[in-house]
Design a protein around this motif. Structure first.
Motif, PDB file in Angstrom:
ATOM      1  N   SER A 210       0.828  -1.205   0.000  1.00  0.00           N
ATOM      2  CA  SER A 210       0.000   0.000   0.000  1.00  0.00           C
ATOM      3  C   SER A 210       0.857   1.247   0.000  1.00  0.00           C
ATOM      4  CB  SER A 210      -0.908   0.011   1.224  1.00  0.00           C
ATOM      5  OG  SER A 210      -0.160   0.219   2.392  1.00  0.00           O
ATOM      6  N   ASN A 211       0.207   2.362  -0.254  1.00  0.00           N
ATOM      7  CA  ASN A 211       0.869   3.661  -0.106  1.00  0.00           C
ATOM      8  C   ASN A 211       1.100   3.885   1.383  1.00  0.00           C
ATOM      9  OD1 ASN A 211       0.869   4.329  -2.840  1.00  0.00           O
ATOM     10  ND2 ASN A 211      -1.253   5.039  -2.715  1.00  0.00           N
ATOM     11  N   PRO A 212       2.200   4.511   1.758  1.00  0.00           N
ATOM     12  CA  PRO A 212       2.467   4.742   3.181  1.00  0.00           C
ATOM     13  C   PRO A 212       1.336   5.475   3.902  1.00  0.00           C
ATOM     14  CG  PRO A 212       4.435   5.184   1.905  1.00  0.00           C
ATOM     15  CD  PRO A 212       3.325   4.947   0.912  1.00  0.00           C
TER      16      PRO A 212
ATOM     17  N   THR B  24      -1.372   2.916   5.145  1.00  0.00           N
ATOM     18  CA  THR B  24      -0.980   1.770   5.961  1.00  0.00           C
ATOM     19  C   THR B  24      -1.814   1.641   7.230  1.00  0.00           C
ATOM     20  OG1 THR B  24       1.257   1.850   5.085  1.00  0.00           O
ATOM     21  CG2 THR B  24       0.953   0.643   7.129  1.00  0.00           C
ATOM     22  N   ASP B  25      -2.031   2.744   7.946  1.00  0.00           N
ATOM     23  CA  ASP B  25      -2.828   2.680   9.180  1.00  0.00           C
ATOM     24  C   ASP B  25      -4.262   2.249   8.897  1.00  0.00           C
ATOM     25  OD1 ASP B  25      -0.723   3.375  10.801  1.00  0.00           O
ATOM     26  OD2 ASP B  25      -1.223   5.514  10.820  1.00  0.00           O
ATOM     27  N   ARG B  26      -4.862   2.774   7.831  1.00  0.00           N
ATOM     28  CA  ARG B  26      -6.241   2.377   7.490  1.00  0.00           C
ATOM     29  C   ARG B  26      -6.309   0.902   7.120  1.00  0.00           C
ATOM     30  NH1 ARG B  26      -8.789   6.357   3.262  1.00  0.00           N
ATOM     31  NH2 ARG B  26      -7.208   5.262   2.092  1.00  0.00           N
ATOM     32  N   VAL B  27      -5.308   0.416   6.406  1.00  0.00           N
ATOM     33  CA  VAL B  27      -5.278  -0.992   6.009  1.00  0.00           C
ATOM     34  C   VAL B  27      -5.168  -1.891   7.233  1.00  0.00           C
ATOM     35  CG1 VAL B  27      -3.883  -2.750   4.838  1.00  0.00           C
ATOM     36  CG2 VAL B  27      -4.385  -0.579   3.690  1.00  0.00           C
TER      37      VAL B  27
ATOM     38  N   ARG C 293       3.984  -6.444  10.746  1.00  0.00           N
ATOM     39  CA  ARG C 293       5.359  -6.136  10.360  1.00  0.00           C
ATOM     40  C   ARG C 293       5.331  -5.297   9.095  1.00  0.00           C
ATOM     41  NH1 ARG C 293       4.578 -11.136  10.856  1.00  0.00           N
ATOM     42  NH2 ARG C 293       5.213 -11.796   8.783  1.00  0.00           N
ATOM     43  N   HIS C 294       6.251  -4.344   9.002  1.00  0.00           N
ATOM     44  CA  HIS C 294       6.324  -3.442   7.856  1.00  0.00           C
ATOM     45  C   HIS C 294       7.683  -3.584   7.181  1.00  0.00           C
ATOM     46  CE1 HIS C 294       2.837  -0.999   9.159  1.00  0.00           C
ATOM     47  NE2 HIS C 294       3.288  -1.266  10.383  1.00  0.00           N
TER      48      HIS C 294
ATOM     49  N   ILE D  28       5.064  -2.586   2.490  1.00  0.00           N
ATOM     50  CA  ILE D  28       4.579  -3.967   2.476  1.00  0.00           C
ATOM     51  C   ILE D  28       4.224  -4.271   3.921  1.00  0.00           C
ATOM     52  CG2 ILE D  28       5.063  -6.377   1.998  1.00  0.00           C
ATOM     53  CD1 ILE D  28       7.275  -5.451   0.077  1.00  0.00           C
ATOM     54  N   VAL D  29       2.994  -4.675   4.135  1.00  0.00           N
ATOM     55  CA  VAL D  29       2.493  -4.967   5.476  1.00  0.00           C
ATOM     56  C   VAL D  29       2.235  -6.463   5.553  1.00  0.00           C
ATOM     57  CG1 VAL D  29       0.659  -4.517   7.139  1.00  0.00           C
ATOM     58  CG2 VAL D  29       1.418  -2.696   5.611  1.00  0.00           C
TER      59      VAL D  29
END
Length: 169
Positions: free
Chosen positions: A8-10, A13-16, A30-31, A41-42
């Motif tokens: 995802s776009n940085p 990331t929190d929403r994902v 983990r990121h 990459i999450v």
């Protein structure tokens, strides 16, 4: 158990990760970055959520509760001694929310149209707010205060917490 990988776009990331936590029982997140260092990459270990557990019935939650009259006296006395609302503790809000829930249940059973259910909901929301503040005094069994089931049914959350509290009194 399985692992989910999301690119995802940085900024997303929190929403994902929040969406994944709502959909699954998740473990550690983990990121890392893609090779071009432009996206995240999450990695999340996840499992299906267990089947929802029913709230305690009012009879189960309030089996050990004192009479409504006694609880009115207790909450009134506590409120009188703590005129500043910020001074009252979680026990006050738990017992007040439970008292109002019991009164609302009585009104609903008698098919009375009063504002007690609205006031009971307000007290339940105040208890959720206190428990969400992170003081760690709530039982959280089966639902913690931020859980979608707690937010959807604050009075059910009050019954859960009152039942757990009453067992230890």
């Amino acid at each position: 158990m399985f692992e989910i990988r999301v690119i995802s776009n940085p900024a997303d990331t929190d929403r994902v990760t929040t969406a994944l936590r709502e959909a699954f029982a998740t473990g550690a997140v983990r990121h890392s970055y893609t090779r071009d260092r432009k996206r995240h990459i999450v990695y999340v270990t996840a499992d299906h959520r267990p089947e929802p557990v029913a709230w305690p019935t009012p009879q189960q939650a309030y089996a050990l509760a004192p009479s409504i009259i006694s609880e009115i006296g207790w909450t009134a006395d506590r409120a009188r001694r703590h005129l500043n609302a910020s001074d009252v503790d979680r026990e006050y809000w738990l017992r007040k929310a439970a008292l109002l829930d019991r009164m609302a249940l009585d009104d609903e059973t008698a098919r009375l149209h009063t504002d007690v259910p609205v006031v009971a909901l307000g007290a339940a929301l105040r208890l959720l707010e206190i428990d969400c503040s992170g003081d760690g005094q709530y039982s959280g069994d089966p639902y913690w205060p931020e859980h979608p089931a707690s937010v959807a049914d604050p009075r059910g959350y009050v019954r859960q917490e009152y039942a757990a509290w009453a067992k230890h009194q």
